[in-house]
Design a protein around this motif. Structure first.
Motif, PDB file in Angstrom:
ATOM      1  N   ILE A  79      53.072  38.520  26.779  1.00  0.00           N
ATOM      2  CA  ILE A  79      51.954  39.394  26.427  1.00  0.00           C
ATOM      3  C   ILE A  79      51.037  38.680  25.431  1.00  0.00           C
ATOM      4  CG2 ILE A  79      53.125  41.564  26.944  1.00  0.00           C
ATOM      5  CD1 ILE A  79      53.762  41.890  23.994  1.00  0.00           C
ATOM      6  N   GLY A  80      49.805  38.448  25.844  1.00  0.00           N
ATOM      7  CA  GLY A  80      48.811  37.892  24.946  1.00  0.00           C
ATOM      8  C   GLY A  80      48.605  36.391  25.041  1.00  0.00           C
ATOM      9  N   ALA A  81      47.474  35.955  24.483  1.00  0.00           N
ATOM     10  CA  ALA A  81      47.050  34.560  24.577  1.00  0.00           C
ATOM     11  C   ALA A  81      48.033  33.586  23.948  1.00  0.00           C
ATOM     12  CB  ALA A  81      45.670  34.401  23.929  1.00  0.00           C
ATOM     13  N   ARG A 131      47.376  39.084  30.048  1.00  0.00           N
ATOM     14  CA  ARG A 131      46.424  38.294  29.274  1.00  0.00           C
ATOM     15  C   ARG A 131      45.784  39.112  28.151  1.00  0.00           C
ATOM     16  NH1 ARG A 131      43.999  34.039  32.108  1.00  0.00           N
ATOM     17  NH2 ARG A 131      45.450  33.072  33.560  1.00  0.00           N
ATOM     18  N   GLY A 132      45.126  38.383  27.230  1.00  0.00           N
ATOM     19  CA  GLY A 132      44.305  39.026  26.220  1.00  0.00           C
ATOM     20  C   GLY A 132      44.638  38.661  24.794  1.00  0.00           C
ATOM     21  N   CYS A 133      43.700  38.895  23.898  1.00  0.00           N
ATOM     22  CA  CYS A 133      43.912  38.702  22.468  1.00  0.00           C
ATOM     23  C   CYS A 133      43.130  39.787  21.723  1.00  0.00           C
ATOM     24  CB  CYS A 133      43.455  37.320  22.027  1.00  0.00           C
ATOM     25  SG  CYS A 133      43.793  36.948  20.288  1.00  0.00           S
ATOM     26  N   PRO A 134      43.738  41.008  21.606  1.00  0.00           N
ATOM     27  CA  PRO A 134      45.068  41.393  22.081  1.00  0.00           C
ATOM     28  C   PRO A 134      45.022  41.853  23.540  1.00  0.00           C
ATOM     29  CG  PRO A 134      44.093  43.240  20.929  1.00  0.00           C
ATOM     30  CD  PRO A 134      43.087  42.103  20.843  1.00  0.00           C
ATOM     31  N   ILE A 135      46.203  42.232  24.063  1.00  0.00           N
ATOM     32  CA  ILE A 135      46.274  42.712  25.440  1.00  0.00           C
ATOM     33  C   ILE A 135      45.662  44.110  25.555  1.00  0.00           C
ATOM     34  CG2 ILE A 135      48.313  41.353  25.986  1.00  0.00           C
ATOM     35  CD1 ILE A 135      49.971  43.944  25.683  1.00  0.00           C
ATOM     36  N   LYS A 137      46.007  47.860  26.563  1.00  0.00           N
ATOM     37  CA  LYS A 137      47.134  48.792  26.639  1.00  0.00           C
ATOM     38  C   LYS A 137      47.323  49.358  28.045  1.00  0.00           C
ATOM     39  CE  LYS A 137      44.491  52.888  25.188  1.00  0.00           C
ATOM     40  NZ  LYS A 137      44.381  53.982  24.184  1.00  0.00           N
ATOM     41  N   GLU A 138      46.222  49.542  28.788  1.00  0.00           N
ATOM     42  CA  GLU A 138      46.321  50.086  30.138  1.00  0.00           C
ATOM     43  C   GLU A 138      46.981  49.076  31.076  1.00  0.00           C
ATOM     44  OE1 GLU A 138      45.876  53.146  30.631  1.00  0.00           O
ATOM     45  OE2 GLU A 138      44.926  53.553  28.696  1.00  0.00           O
ATOM     46  N   GLN A 139      46.721  47.805  30.852  1.00  0.00           N
ATOM     47  CA  GLN A 139      47.385  46.787  31.655  1.00  0.00           C
ATOM     48  C   GLN A 139      48.878  46.752  31.353  1.00  0.00           C
ATOM     49  OE1 GLN A 139      45.549  42.935  31.527  1.00  0.00           O
ATOM     50  NE2 GLN A 139      43.612  43.661  32.368  1.00  0.00           N
ATOM     51  N   LEU A 140      49.233  46.928  30.095  1.00  0.00           N
ATOM     52  CA  LEU A 140      50.654  46.988  29.727  1.00  0.00           C
ATOM     53  C   LEU A 140      51.327  48.156  30.436  1.00  0.00           C
ATOM     54  CD1 LEU A 140      53.132  46.190  28.019  1.00  0.00           C
ATOM     55  CD2 LEU A 140      52.206  47.629  26.188  1.00  0.00           C
ATOM     56  N   TYR A 141      50.688  49.307  30.423  1.00  0.00           N
ATOM     57  CA  TYR A 141      51.258  50.487  31.071  1.00  0.00           C
ATOM     58  C   TYR A 141      51.388  50.274  32.580  1.00  0.00           C
ATOM     59  CZ  TYR A 141      52.110  55.403  32.147  1.00  0.00           C
ATOM     60  OH  TYR A 141      52.658  56.585  32.592  1.00  0.00           O
ATOM     61  N   GLU A 142      50.380  49.647  33.177  1.00  0.00           N
ATOM     62  CA  GLU A 142      50.413  49.356  34.614  1.00  0.00           C
ATOM     63  C   GLU A 142      51.598  48.468  34.959  1.00  0.00           C
ATOM     64  OE1 GLU A 142      49.633  48.221  38.634  1.00  0.00           O
ATOM     65  OE2 GLU A 142      49.068  49.988  37.472  1.00  0.00           O
ATOM     66  N   VAL A 143      51.880  47.482  34.122  1.00  0.00           N
ATOM     67  CA  VAL A 143      52.993  46.575  34.384  1.00  0.00           C
ATOM     68  C   VAL A 143      54.327  47.311  34.283  1.00  0.00           C
ATOM     69  CG1 VAL A 143      54.248  44.576  33.491  1.00  0.00           C
ATOM     70  CG2 VAL A 143      51.764  44.488  33.710  1.00  0.00           C
ATOM     71  N   ILE A 144      54.485  48.138  33.263  1.00  0.00           N
ATOM     72  CA  ILE A 144      55.738  48.888  33.094  1.00  0.00           C
ATOM     73  C   ILE A 144      55.967  49.833  34.272  1.00  0.00           C
ATOM     74  CG2 ILE A 144      56.953  50.587  31.670  1.00  0.00           C
ATOM     75  CD1 ILE A 144      55.583  49.335  29.232  1.00  0.00           C
ATOM     76  N   ILE A 145      54.920  50.556  34.664  1.00  0.00           N
ATOM     77  CA  ILE A 145      55.023  51.473  35.802  1.00  0.00           C
ATOM     78  C   ILE A 145      55.347  50.703  37.080  1.00  0.00           C
ATOM     79  CG2 ILE A 145      53.673  52.964  37.331  1.00  0.00           C
ATOM     80  CD1 ILE A 145      54.560  54.406  34.864  1.00  0.00           C
ATOM     81  N   SER A 146      54.737  49.550  37.250  1.00  0.00           N
ATOM     82  CA  SER A 146      54.961  48.744  38.453  1.00  0.00           C
ATOM     83  C   SER A 146      56.410  48.280  38.545  1.00  0.00           C
ATOM     84  CB  SER A 146      54.024  47.529  38.459  1.00  0.00           C
ATOM     85  OG  SER A 146      52.675  47.941  38.544  1.00  0.00           O
ATOM     86  N   VAL A 147      56.977  47.878  37.401  1.00  0.00           N
ATOM     87  CA  VAL A 147      58.382  47.467  37.398  1.00  0.00           C
ATOM     88  C   VAL A 147      59.280  48.643  37.764  1.00  0.00           C
ATOM     89  CG1 VAL A 147      60.284  46.620  35.972  1.00  0.00           C
ATOM     90  CG2 VAL A 147      58.025  45.593  35.752  1.00  0.00           C
ATOM     91  N   LEU A 148      58.969  49.814  37.229  1.00  0.00           N
ATOM     92  CA  LEU A 148      59.749  51.013  37.552  1.00  0.00           C
ATOM     93  C   LEU A 148      59.677  51.342  39.040  1.00  0.00           C
ATOM     94  CD1 LEU A 148      58.889  53.343  34.522  1.00  0.00           C
ATOM     95  CD2 LEU A 148      61.159  52.473  35.121  1.00  0.00           C
TER      96      LEU A 148
END
Length: 249
Positions: A79-81, A131-135, A137-148
């Motif tokens: 997570i992050g640059a 990606r991002g500096c900072p990342i 939050k919606e992309q983080l949530y999308e990744v968690i949901i996708s893994v689930l």
């Protein structure tokens, strides 16, 4: 239920804060955060379905730790640059290491760091990058949901320019601001161009960026001397930039 670990190496902690921003939504999911020093006092370093890792590897101890985390994790997501590309601290990778130490620390003999600050992928296999500096939050949530849901996360692969077009922003590059938007991956919402500032490249390069053409545009507008310093800031040791720099030098 999936078990999550959140880890930090050389970084500012900013990307971890995205977990707090979506904490209300995370509480509704079938997950358990077992390890997260930033957020809880009781932590279990055991097996993880997902390990989220912030920060670059800058010390020998961190190098050993990331290998241990990889062994314990089914998926490792950076997570992050800093974690993806070495971060701002990797600017030193293109300088004389001993000279940098002497200028930064009054007693450099006590500093036990690696000569280079490198991304996580230089040491272990990475399953996915946010990606991002900072990342975002919606992309983080999308990744968690996708893994689930056992599916591939859907994150932008197009450049920041498209975000500007969608928002109706005038092109700040044409208006006289140095901007990397045409070669940088979207995801920030074009924050800087929306306030009449050029993109500094927080989210790192798109696939196959046309760096040479953008450098020519910078030179044509009279700020070609700024190009390399802006390009190699947040994502200084990104593999795309690194390969090009090493080829040219």
């Amino acid at each position: 239920m999936i078990f999550i670990g959140v880890f930090k190496f050389a970084s500012c902690d900013g990307c971890q804060l995205a977990f707090f921003d979506i904490s209300d939504r995370l509480l509704k999911l079938d997950i358990k955060i077992e390890y997260f020093l930033e957020a809880q006092s009781e932590n279990i370093f055991n097996k993880f379905d997902i390990a989220f890792v912030e920060g670059s590897i800058s010390t020998p101890q961190q190098e050993e730790k990331i290998k241990e985390i990889r062994k314990k994790s089914k998926k490792l997501i950076t997570i992050g640059a800093c974690a993806d590309s070495g971060g701002i601290q990797s600017i030193r990778n293109f300088m004389d290491y001993e000279d940098v130490l002497k200028h930064v620390y009054p007693s450099p003999e006590y500093i036990k760091s690696l000569e280079k600050s490198k991304p996580i992928s230089d040491y272990v296999e990475v399953d996915f990058e946010i990606r991002g500096c900072p990342i975002n939050k919606e992309q983080l949530y999308e990744v968690i949901i996708s893994v689930l849901m056992n599916k591939t996360p859907s994150l932008p692969e197009y450049p920041v320019c498209l975000e500007c077009k969608r928002k109706g922003n005038p092109c700040v590059l044409i208006l006289g601001q140095p901007c990397l938007g045409s070669i940088i991956k979207a995801g920030c919402g074009a924050i800087c161009p929306s306030f009449n500032r050029g993109c500094y490249g927080c989210f790192g390069p798109i696939e196959n960026p046309n760096i040479d053409s953008l450098r020519e545009i910078f030179e044509k507008h009279g700020y070609g001397n700024l190009f390399d310093s802006i390009l190699t800031s947040f994502n200084a040791y990104n593999k795309t930039y690194r390969e090009k720099y090493e080829k040219e030098n």
